[in-house]
Design an enzyme around this catalytic site. Structure first.
Site, PDB file in Angstrom:
ATOM      1  N   LYS A  35      28.572  30.205  30.057  1.00 41.08           N
ATOM      2  CA  LYS A  35      29.261  29.769  31.374  1.00 41.08           C
ATOM      3  C   LYS A  35      29.948  30.977  32.026  1.00 41.08           C
ATOM      4  CE  LYS A  35      33.112  29.189  28.351  1.00 41.08           C
ATOM      5  NZ  LYS A  35      33.867  28.180  26.897  1.00 41.08           N
ATOM      6  N   TYR A 255      52.087  49.852  48.504  1.00 36.49           N
ATOM      7  CA  TYR A 255      52.577  48.828  49.040  1.00 36.49           C
ATOM      8  C   TYR A 255      54.100  48.892  48.261  1.00 36.49           C
ATOM      9  CZ  TYR A 255      48.966  46.787  51.674  1.00 36.49           C
ATOM     10  OH  TYR A 255      47.890  46.661  52.501  1.00 36.49           O
TER      11      TYR A 255
END
Ligand SMILES: *Cc1c(COP(=O)(O)O)cnc(C)c1O
Length: 358
Positions: A35, A255
């Site tokens: 999956k 940042y």
């Protein structure tokens, strides 16, 4: 120039891991769970590499369709079952088995037009309380399914474990007891074990094991990596340095300037960030390999880039290879510091990353 960021999928590792699972569960058949695009490794690629698996487990009919289109002929199980009446016809056309975990699915099967019988895996809720029939209704649901012409006579019985990664923990023992009581005397094969139960609960192996993570060489057992269970990582995530800068003591990096240089030092900038699926939550200090040697992330992970402390890496240059995880740096370690599990990391690799088979 193309972005140098790549995920190399080690198909030999996938085969090795399947072999290890067979060694641990010699009397069980193996359903390889693929999956989420094969836990991010690539659905068709994984299924082809695991041609020796006895079956495949998927989470959506469209994945089953992709597997059939790729020529995969083994049984396929739709692990969370079908959603609407029209799905039953698709299951028949694709020869795909389905989990049946809810009475609405039993009703849809009862009302379905005649056709080729569908093989059903009746899911028992033995205590995870997500999908599955409560133990007290299992016999009734089994009887209703068994009565249908549109259902293959032998119904497989399955459950799912909530905490099999705690070897010897009480919940798995209790789930096994509840499953066994709810299904005793019913005919049919049994399937209980996910990866952690394959590794740690031999009494749960039964007729079918359903490993996902272990197949890709990953462990969810706290404090371990796949290598502790003789599994090999099936993915190497790598990129290169695209800049090397010399900064001064006190300079802030990235940042919000969360990291400042404690001394004059070289800082490397690698072409990978959360836009590639690398976790933004990875803090300063998260390990990476530069030119094959241990180094550390500094500052915040940004969308396209990360910054790396190059003290002690005098040889590092623009173009130096950077490994984010792989056989030499377990993805479990990165997951641990980023506050998640390895599965989420491999599942999160984005489409701009170049996939390579090795
Ligand atoms: C995902 C899944 C598995 C595989 O779990 P792993 O921990 O990756 O081995 C097995 N069974 C079911 C029903 C699943 O949904």
């Amino acid at each position: 120039m193309a972005r140098p960021t790549s995920a190399t999928i080690h198909t030999d590792a996938l085969r090795h891991n399947l072999g290890q699972i067979r060694l641990r569960a010699p009397d069980s058949r193996v359903m390889a769970v693929v999956k989420a695009d094969g836990y991010g490794h690539g659905l068709e690629r994984v299924a082809r590499a695991l041609g020796g698996a006895d079956a495949f487990g998927v989470a959506s009919l469209s994945d089953a369709e992709r597997l059939r289109a790729a020529g995969i002929s083994q049984p396929i199980l739709l692990l969370s079952g079908f959603d609407e009446p029209a799905d039953i016809e698709r299951l028949r056309q694709l020869h795909v088995d389905t989990a049946v975990h809810h009475e609405t699915q039993v009703q849809m099967l009862e009302q379905a037009a005649d056709g080729e019988p569908v093989r059903c895996w009746l899911k028992v809720d033995s205590g995870m309380h997500r999908l599955g029939f409560a133990p007290e209704v299992v016999r009734d649901m089994h009887a209703r399914l068994a009565a249908l012409h549109g259902v293959v006579g032998e119904i497989v019985l399955m459950n799912h474990f909530a905490s099999s990664d705690e070897f010897d923990g009480p919940q798995t023992r209790e789930q096994m007891r509840v499953f066994s009581d709810a299904t005793s005397g019913l005919p049919g094969q049994r399937s209980l074990a996910n990866s952690a139960a394959v590794l740690g609960w031999p009494t749960a192996h039964a007729d079918w094991v359903r490993p996902g993570g272990a197949m890709y060489g990953m462990s969810v057992v706290a404090g371990t990596s796949g290598a502790d269970f003789d599994l090999r990582p099936a993915m190497t995530l790598a990129t290169r340095l695209i800049a090397v800068n010399t900064l001064h003591r006190g300079d802030c990096v990235g940042y919000a300037g969360t990291w400042s240089c404690p001394e004059d030092m070289r800082v490397g900038v690698a072409a990978i960030g959360y836009g590639d699926g690398y976790p933004r939550a990875a803090p300063a200090g998260t390990p990476v390999l530069v030119d094959g040697r241990a180094a550390q992330v500094i500052g915040r992970i940004s969308m396209d880039l990360m910054t790396i402390d190059l003290r002690g890496h005098d040889e590092a240059r623009v173009g130096s290879p950077v490994i984010l995880w792989g056989p030499e740096l377990p993805v479990e370690r990165i997951a641990d510091v980023a506050g998640t599990i390895s599965y989420e990391l491999t599942c999160s690799i984005t489409r701009r990353v170049r996939f390579v088979e090795a």
